[in-house]
Motif scaffolding. Sequence first.
Motif, PDB file in Angstrom:
ATOM      1  N   ALA A 279       4.209   1.853  11.371  1.00 53.76           N
ATOM      2  CA  ALA A 279       3.997   1.829   9.922  1.00 53.76           C
ATOM      3  C   ALA A 279       5.052   0.974   9.235  1.00 53.76           C
ATOM      4  N   ALA A 280       6.300   1.088   9.667  1.00 59.14           N
ATOM      5  CA  ALA A 280       7.379   0.310   9.057  1.00 59.14           C
ATOM      6  C   ALA A 280       7.204  -1.179   9.351  1.00 59.14           C
ATOM      7  N   ARG A 281       6.737  -1.490  10.530  1.00 65.15           N
ATOM      8  CA  ARG A 281       6.515  -2.889  10.893  1.00 65.15           C
ATOM      9  C   ARG A 281       5.422  -3.521  10.035  1.00 65.15           C
ATOM     10  N   LEU A 282       4.380  -2.757   9.727  1.00 64.56           N
ATOM     11  CA  LEU A 282       3.204  -3.309   9.051  1.00 64.56           C
ATOM     12  C   LEU A 282       3.223  -3.197   7.537  1.00 64.56           C
ATOM     13  N   ALA A 283       4.112  -2.399   6.990  1.00 60.50           N
ATOM     14  CA  ALA A 283       4.022  -2.012   5.584  1.00 60.50           C
ATOM     15  C   ALA A 283       3.835  -3.184   4.631  1.00 60.50           C
ATOM     16  N   GLU A 284       4.663  -4.211   4.746  1.00 63.54           N
ATOM     17  CA  GLU A 284       4.561  -5.336   3.812  1.00 63.54           C
ATOM     18  C   GLU A 284       3.269  -6.115   3.987  1.00 63.54           C
ATOM     19  N   GLU A 285       2.719  -6.100   5.186  1.00 61.09           N
ATOM     20  CA  GLU A 285       1.476  -6.819   5.454  1.00 61.09           C
ATOM     21  C   GLU A 285       0.271  -6.105   4.863  1.00 61.09           C
ATOM     22  N   ILE A 286       0.260  -4.772   4.923  1.00 63.03           N
ATOM     23  CA  ILE A 286      -0.956  -4.031   4.584  1.00 63.03           C
ATOM     24  C   ILE A 286      -0.923  -3.372   3.215  1.00 63.03           C
ATOM     25  N   ALA A 287       0.242  -3.294   2.572  1.00 65.65           N
ATOM     26  CA  ALA A 287       0.342  -2.545   1.321  1.00 65.65           C
ATOM     27  C   ALA A 287       1.161  -3.300   0.282  1.00 65.65           C
ATOM     28  N   PHE A 288       1.029  -2.869  -0.955  1.00 63.75           N
ATOM     29  CA  PHE A 288       1.797  -3.467  -2.048  1.00 63.75           C
ATOM     30  C   PHE A 288       3.152  -2.792  -2.213  1.00 63.75           C
ATOM     31  N   ASP A 289       3.231  -1.525  -1.834  1.00 60.10           N
ATOM     32  CA  ASP A 289       4.519  -0.840  -1.866  1.00 60.10           C
ATOM     33  C   ASP A 289       4.473   0.370  -0.935  1.00 60.10           C
ATOM     34  N   LEU A 290       5.614   1.009  -0.740  1.00 62.04           N
ATOM     35  CA  LEU A 290       5.699   2.132   0.193  1.00 62.04           C
ATOM     36  C   LEU A 290       4.818   3.319  -0.199  1.00 62.04           C
ATOM     37  N   PRO A 291       4.800   3.696  -1.492  1.00 61.84           N
ATOM     38  CA  PRO A 291       3.936   4.829  -1.863  1.00 61.84           C
ATOM     39  C   PRO A 291       2.469   4.603  -1.519  1.00 61.84           C
ATOM     40  N   ASP A 292       2.013   3.333  -1.529  1.00 64.51           N
ATOM     41  CA  ASP A 292       0.630   3.048  -1.128  1.00 64.51           C
ATOM     42  C   ASP A 292       0.363   3.539   0.290  1.00 64.51           C
ATOM     43  N   VAL A 293       1.314   3.281   1.175  1.00 64.12           N
ATOM     44  CA  VAL A 293       1.154   3.669   2.575  1.00 64.12           C
ATOM     45  C   VAL A 293       1.111   5.187   2.705  1.00 64.12           C
ATOM     46  N   ASP A 294       2.044   5.845   2.049  1.00 67.81           N
ATOM     47  CA  ASP A 294       2.100   7.307   2.149  1.00 67.81           C
ATOM     48  C   ASP A 294       0.871   7.960   1.532  1.00 67.81           C
ATOM     49  N   ARG A 295       0.438   7.447   0.388  1.00 64.67           N
ATOM     50  CA  ARG A 295      -0.758   8.018  -0.250  1.00 64.67           C
ATOM     51  C   ARG A 295      -1.983   7.837   0.635  1.00 64.67           C
ATOM     52  N   ALA A 296      -2.092   6.680   1.264  1.00 66.31           N
ATOM     53  CA  ALA A 296      -3.265   6.412   2.108  1.00 66.31           C
ATOM     54  C   ALA A 296      -3.371   7.410   3.254  1.00 66.31           C
TER      55      ALA A 296
END
Length: 358
Positions: A279-296
Amino acid sequence: MRAFATLTGLLTMAFLMGTSFYGTSAVQAQAKAAPSPQMSFFITSAGPGDGANLGGLAGADRHCAALAAKAGAPDRGWRAYLSTQGSGAVNARDRIGSGPWYNAKGVVIARDTPGFIANRIGVYWSYVAMSEALQQGLTVEEADSIVGRPMGIPKTGIFGLADLTGIDLAPHINASMLKLLPKDDPFAAEFEPDGALPKLIAEMIAKGRTGRKGGGGFYRRVDGAKQALDFATGEYPPQQKARLESAKAAKAGLRALVEHPDKGGKYAWAVLSRTLSYAARLAEEIAFDLPDVDRAMKTGYAWKHGPFEQIDQLGPGYLAGRLKAEGRPAPKLLEAAGENAFYKTDGEKALHLVFKGR
């Protein structure tokens, strides 16, 4: 841009699940009001009522359109994010045009990347959780006692959720995801078509062991008594309560869980270290910010805590340090955080680490 819905879920070999453990559609849960007229994306676990049979792409599209209409969403030509195989195969990605995509609140939630956020992480997570259980010699019950409540996952656990969502979708969604991923993606690089887990899934499907709808999968009930699949024999002895001290240790937090010396602790570390670093490796590629990843992940997979919330529980520095000690690279985002948490509060303000340059 087309509007679309992901019939998503706990995918290792992929399973139909998604947000709606809680109702007919994730649209209402995500909006908590009338959906935005910009809405072009939602996740659902509400199937049409015939297990994995969605009635082909056309049937899946109709089902998604009906769910959207029921929630009051605009008619945007809804399409299910699904692929087909064989002659005239259709790629899910080709069915939906290009983004960005908006959720029911009108917020941009997905970049134009394979699997978007939830499925990109969720497919890998579930593959790791199941394959590590097989590799490390855990029973079905032991694995579910760790990748379950101790990690903030629904109480059914990873194998129980596979039964709930339908095992027979696994090969199709995995194949679809693998077609979209770059070759250096960890899931694409690590997935073994002839490995123990794909073979097990194929054997189960051949025997009609497709989960609850098939009369049994990793678990089954006979005359009211619950049984669990024995990986070694393929038989179903009576379910045994898992008795791992690491599961009890998890009450003190994730670090106590992954540092426990029993096999549950080692299994927990294998699953969390691989999933969270992914998740940390991909975060900038797949999301606009960190909360986007956690919410998803909380919305799409019913996790209690998102990946970066879990990293904060472990400590970014702790995770990075332990990965390096094992000869594994620490993602740049972990290095950037150092000993700092990804989230913090400043008075009444909730703050989070931002990607460089944004």
